[in-house]
Design a protein around this motif. Structure first.
Motif, short mmCIF file in Angstrom:
data_model
loop_
_atom_site.label_atom_id
_atom_site.label_comp_id
_atom_site.label_asym_id
_atom_site.label_seq_id
_atom_site.Cartn_x
_atom_site.Cartn_y
_atom_site.Cartn_z
N ASN A 35 1.55 0.45 -5.50
CA ASN A 35 1.71 1.70 -4.76
C ASN A 35 0.54 2.02 -3.83
OD1 ASN A 35 3.39 3.98 -4.30
ND2 ASN A 35 1.94 5.24 -5.44
N GLY A 69 2.58 11.34 6.35
CA GLY A 69 2.82 12.73 6.75
C GLY A 69 1.59 13.33 7.40
N ASP A 106 6.17 12.99 0.35
CA ASP A 106 6.66 12.73 -1.01
C ASP A 106 6.43 13.88 -1.99
OD1 ASP A 106 7.30 10.24 -0.04
OD2 ASP A 106 6.00 9.11 -1.40
N TYR A 123 6.99 -1.63 13.02
CA TYR A 123 5.91 -1.04 12.22
C TYR A 123 4.59 -1.05 13.00
CZ TYR A 123 8.71 -0.61 7.98
OH TYR A 123 9.64 -0.24 7.06
N LEU A 147 -9.21 16.73 -3.40
CA LEU A 147 -8.86 18.13 -3.67
C LEU A 147 -8.56 18.30 -5.16
CD1 LEU A 147 -8.03 20.95 -2.50
CD2 LEU A 147 -5.71 20.06 -2.34
N LYS A 170 1.92 1.32 3.86
CA LYS A 170 2.55 0.80 2.64
C LYS A 170 3.70 -0.19 2.89
CE LYS A 170 1.10 4.50 -0.44
NZ LYS A 170 1.50 5.63 -1.29
N ASP A 178 -9.19 13.12 2.88
CA ASP A 178 -8.47 12.14 2.05
C ASP A 178 -9.45 11.59 1.01
OD1 ASP A 178 -5.60 10.45 2.57
OD2 ASP A 178 -7.05 9.56 1.19
N ASN A 226 2.14 13.47 -6.40
CA ASN A 226 0.72 13.43 -6.77
C ASN A 226 0.13 14.82 -6.57
OD1 ASN A 226 -1.87 12.64 -7.21
ND2 ASN A 226 -2.13 11.62 -5.23
N THR A 282 10.46 8.54 1.80
CA THR A 282 10.15 7.42 2.70
C THR A 282 9.10 7.83 3.73
OG1 THR A 282 11.84 7.99 4.32
CG2 THR A 282 12.53 6.52 2.54
N ALA A 283 8.49 6.79 4.30
CA ALA A 283 7.52 7.01 5.37
C ALA A 283 8.24 7.59 6.60
CB ALA A 283 6.87 5.69 5.73
C1 LIG Z 1 4.96 -0.80 -1.44
C2 LIG Z 1 5.67 0.31 -0.70
C3 LIG Z 1 6.53 0.01 0.33
C4 LIG Z 1 7.18 1.02 1.04
N1 LIG Z 1 8.02 0.69 2.06
C5 LIG Z 1 8.60 1.67 2.77
C6 LIG Z 1 9.44 1.33 3.90
O1 LIG Z 1 9.69 0.16 4.17
N2 LIG Z 1 9.95 2.35 4.63
C7 LIG Z 1 9.70 3.66 4.34
O2 LIG Z 1 10.17 4.54 5.08
N3 LIG Z 1 8.95 4.01 3.26
C8 LIG Z 1 8.39 3.05 2.48
N4 LIG Z 1 7.60 3.38 1.41
C9 LIG Z 1 7.45 4.81 1.02
C10 LIG Z 1 6.40 5.47 1.88
O3 LIG Z 1 5.22 4.71 1.94
C11 LIG Z 1 6.09 6.87 1.34
O4 LIG Z 1 7.29 7.60 1.25
C12 LIG Z 1 5.11 7.57 2.28
O5 LIG Z 1 3.86 6.92 2.24
C13 LIG Z 1 4.95 9.04 1.92
O6 LIG Z 1 4.07 9.61 2.83
P1 LIG Z 1 3.12 10.82 2.37
O7 LIG Z 1 2.40 11.26 3.58
O8 LIG Z 1 3.89 11.80 1.59
O9 LIG Z 1 2.09 10.14 1.33
P2 LIG Z 1 1.16 8.88 1.47
O10 LIG Z 1 1.47 8.10 2.67
O11 LIG Z 1 1.18 8.20 0.15
O12 LIG Z 1 -0.29 9.53 1.66
C14 LIG Z 1 -0.90 10.33 0.69
C15 LIG Z 1 -2.40 10.40 1.00
O13 LIG Z 1 -2.97 11.44 0.22
C16 LIG Z 1 -4.24 11.03 -0.28
N5 LIG Z 1 -4.53 11.83 -1.47
C17 LIG Z 1 -3.85 11.83 -2.64
N6 LIG Z 1 -4.37 12.76 -3.47
C18 LIG Z 1 -5.39 13.36 -2.83
C19 LIG Z 1 -6.30 14.42 -3.18
N7 LIG Z 1 -6.23 15.06 -4.36
N8 LIG Z 1 -7.23 14.77 -2.27
C20 LIG Z 1 -7.30 14.16 -1.06
N9 LIG Z 1 -6.44 13.17 -0.69
C21 LIG Z 1 -5.50 12.78 -1.54
C22 LIG Z 1 -4.02 9.54 -0.55
O14 LIG Z 1 -5.25 8.82 -0.59
C23 LIG Z 1 -3.14 9.12 0.64
O15 LIG Z 1 -3.90 8.66 1.74
C24 LIG Z 1 6.95 2.38 0.67
C25 LIG Z 1 6.08 2.69 -0.38
C26 LIG Z 1 5.44 1.66 -1.07
C27 LIG Z 1 4.52 2.00 -2.20
#
Ligand SMILES: Cc1cc2nc3c(=O)[nH]c(=O)nc-3n(C[C@H](O)[C@H](O)[C@H](O)COP(=O)(O)OP(=O)(O)OC[C@H]3O[C@@H](n4cnc5c(N)ncnc54)[C@H](O)[C@@H]3O)c2cc1C
Length: 397
Positions: A128, A16, A283, A361, A81, A45, A37, A249, A296-297
């Motif tokens: 994860n 995101g 998420d 990807y 944060l 992922k 981050d 989270n 999802t991503a």
């Molecule tokens: C093994 C695996 C396989 C997956 N496969 C798929 C797939 O095939 N297709 C799909 O669509 N989705 C897939 N997903 C799900 C997808 O990866 C997540 O839904 C997606 O990453 C969510 O994006 P996000 O931006 O919300 O969070 P994330 O991508 O998880 O990013 C969160 C970021 O926030 C940072 N962070 C956390 N807390 C703090 C803090 N307090 N201060 C500063 N930084 C912080 C973290 O370090 C991280 O870089 C998969 C997930 C996993 C674990």
């Protein structure tokens, strides 16, 4: 046009956060953007399974944030944060640093959820993040030279559980008896039927046992207790991988923020209730009115793309637009060199699906990996259907 005095701060540079940052910079290069981050590297992922199997290397799927952002005029800060003072528009970080913001975008993703089952944190492996990947990889390698088969349980029959079970089965062929434990009556219950059926065939081929209608009650260092038909069975285990679910989270969020099911409640423009200059996507968020979107991503990236446009509208003092999710299908890895795709009217399985998944990807990596990119040309020549799928997917997410 609104005057921007402080930076636009994006906390969390996963799918995101990365998408908002890159798109916002493209839309308006003069904007002061600060991305924070807690980690040094982005992790793609969906390709973590391929790193486990060494089909891909770590550097291809986990580029350094500083490399991604430095050439784009986006400031990156590694910090964690811990608190938000919404009234003063101040962020507090774990090392005592305080930063003011004009707009705040929260996207800190999710962490594994142990669902309060006894022994999970102490006795299970997770999958994860990068640390989980490294820990699991080094554990499994220790069994490489074992003469007797070990019992490996994967808890959770969602995409993560199925994908990891298939990969481990292919990497460590005769080293493990693998079982997937799933609470409901089918695996991949929320996935496309084609992918579910392909996964069922793959699990059967690889002799991975699927234990359905079964709930894990407790895990000790040697046993896994499973409730099945109102009877508890204590089974011997050597490895348990917990992929049963995730939770948002949000350790930095307090009661000032409205939550639903533990996630930050936002409107369809991603604004946090009562805090119009603050947004949450991915998420950690749940959108009022479209609450059943999967985590999802694909969705985090679509939201990131939309939010970048909305921030630009906000700066131009125009009305924000509501988000509308577009389902572009899904891809599942089913072992070494195997996958299944159900997307945009095309279904594909086997080796070709594996290559297509990798290429789609690769096109989404923040700094496209050269080695992944180089395989593209011959694959496209080989299969025009693949080309169509690739182009549609790349454009639409
Ligand atoms: C093994 C695996 C396989 C997956 N496969 C798929 C797939 O095939 N297709 C799909 O669509 N989705 C897939 N997903 C799900 C997808 O990866 C997540 O839904 C997606 O990453 C969510 O994006 P996000 O931006 O919300 O969070 P994330 O991508 O998880 O990013 C969160 C970021 O926030 C940072 N962070 C956390 N807390 C703090 C803090 N307090 N201060 C500063 N930084 C912080 C973290 O370090 C991280 O870089 C998969 C997930 C996993 C674990």
């Amino acid at each position: 046009m609104k005057l921007i005095k402080k930076p636009i701060v994006i906390v969390g540079a996963g799918f995101g956060g990365m998408t908002v940052a890159l798109n916002l910079k493209k839309l308006n290069p003069s904007l002061p953007i600060l991305v924070v981050d807690s980690e040094a590297k982005f992790i793609f992922k969906p390709l973590m399974y391929e790193v486990l199997s060494e089909e891909l290397s770590m550097w291809e799927t986990a580029p350094e944030f500083s490399n991604i952002f430095s050439n784009l005029g986006i400031t990156f800060l590694r910090n964690c944060l811990t608190k938000i003072r919404f009234d003063e528009k101040i962020l507090e970080f774990c090392d005592g640093l305080n930063i003011g913001y004009e707009f705040l975008i929260l996207c800190t993703g999710s962490v594994s959820n142990n669902f309060s089952v006894n022994g999970v944190d102490e006795n299970c492996y997770f999958f994860n993040n990068l640390n989980d990947l490294k820990k699991l990889k080094s554990l499994l390698q220790r069994f490489q030279n074992n003469k007797t088969k070990k019992s490996l349980f994967v808890v959770g029959g969602g995409p993560s559980g199925v994908e990891i079970a298939c990969k481990i089965s292919d990497i460590y062929k005769d080293k493990f008896d693998i079982s997937i434990v799933e609470r409901s009556n089918e695996i991949l219950g929320r996935n496309k039927i084609f992918n579910r059926e392909e996964a069922e065939k793959a699990l059967e081929r690889k002799k991975i046992k699927v234990i359905l209608n079964s709930t894990v009650k407790e895990i000790s260092d040697q046993k896994i207790s499973i409730l099945d038909d109102s009877e508890i069975k204590d089974l011997d285990q050597d490895v348990v991988i917990w992929t049963a679910g995730v939770k948002p989270n949000l350790p930095y969020i307090d009661e000032q923020v409205t939550q639903k099911d533990g996630r930050i409640l936002v409107n369809e423009k991603f604004q946090i209730e009562n805090h119009g200059n603050s947004f949450a996507i991915g998420d950690i968020s749940i959108i009022k009115g479209i609450e059943d979107l999967p985590l999802t991503a694909q969705i985090a990236m679509q939201q990131g793309n939309h939010l970048a446009k909305n921030i630009e509208l906000l700066i131009q003092e125009k009305d924000l637009l509501p988000f509308d999710f577009e389902d572009n299908g899904e891809m599942i890895s089913l072992g070494i060199g195997e996958a299944s795709i159900s997307a945009l009217g095309v279904t594909l399985s086997g080796k070709l699906a594996f290559e297509a998944r990798r290429l789609i990807y690769a096109s989404k990596m923040p700094d496209i990996s050269k080695s992944l990119k180089s395989t593209a040309s011959w694959l496209f020549q080989k299969n025009p259907r693949l080309m169509t799928l690739f182009i549609k997917n790349r454009k639409q997410i």
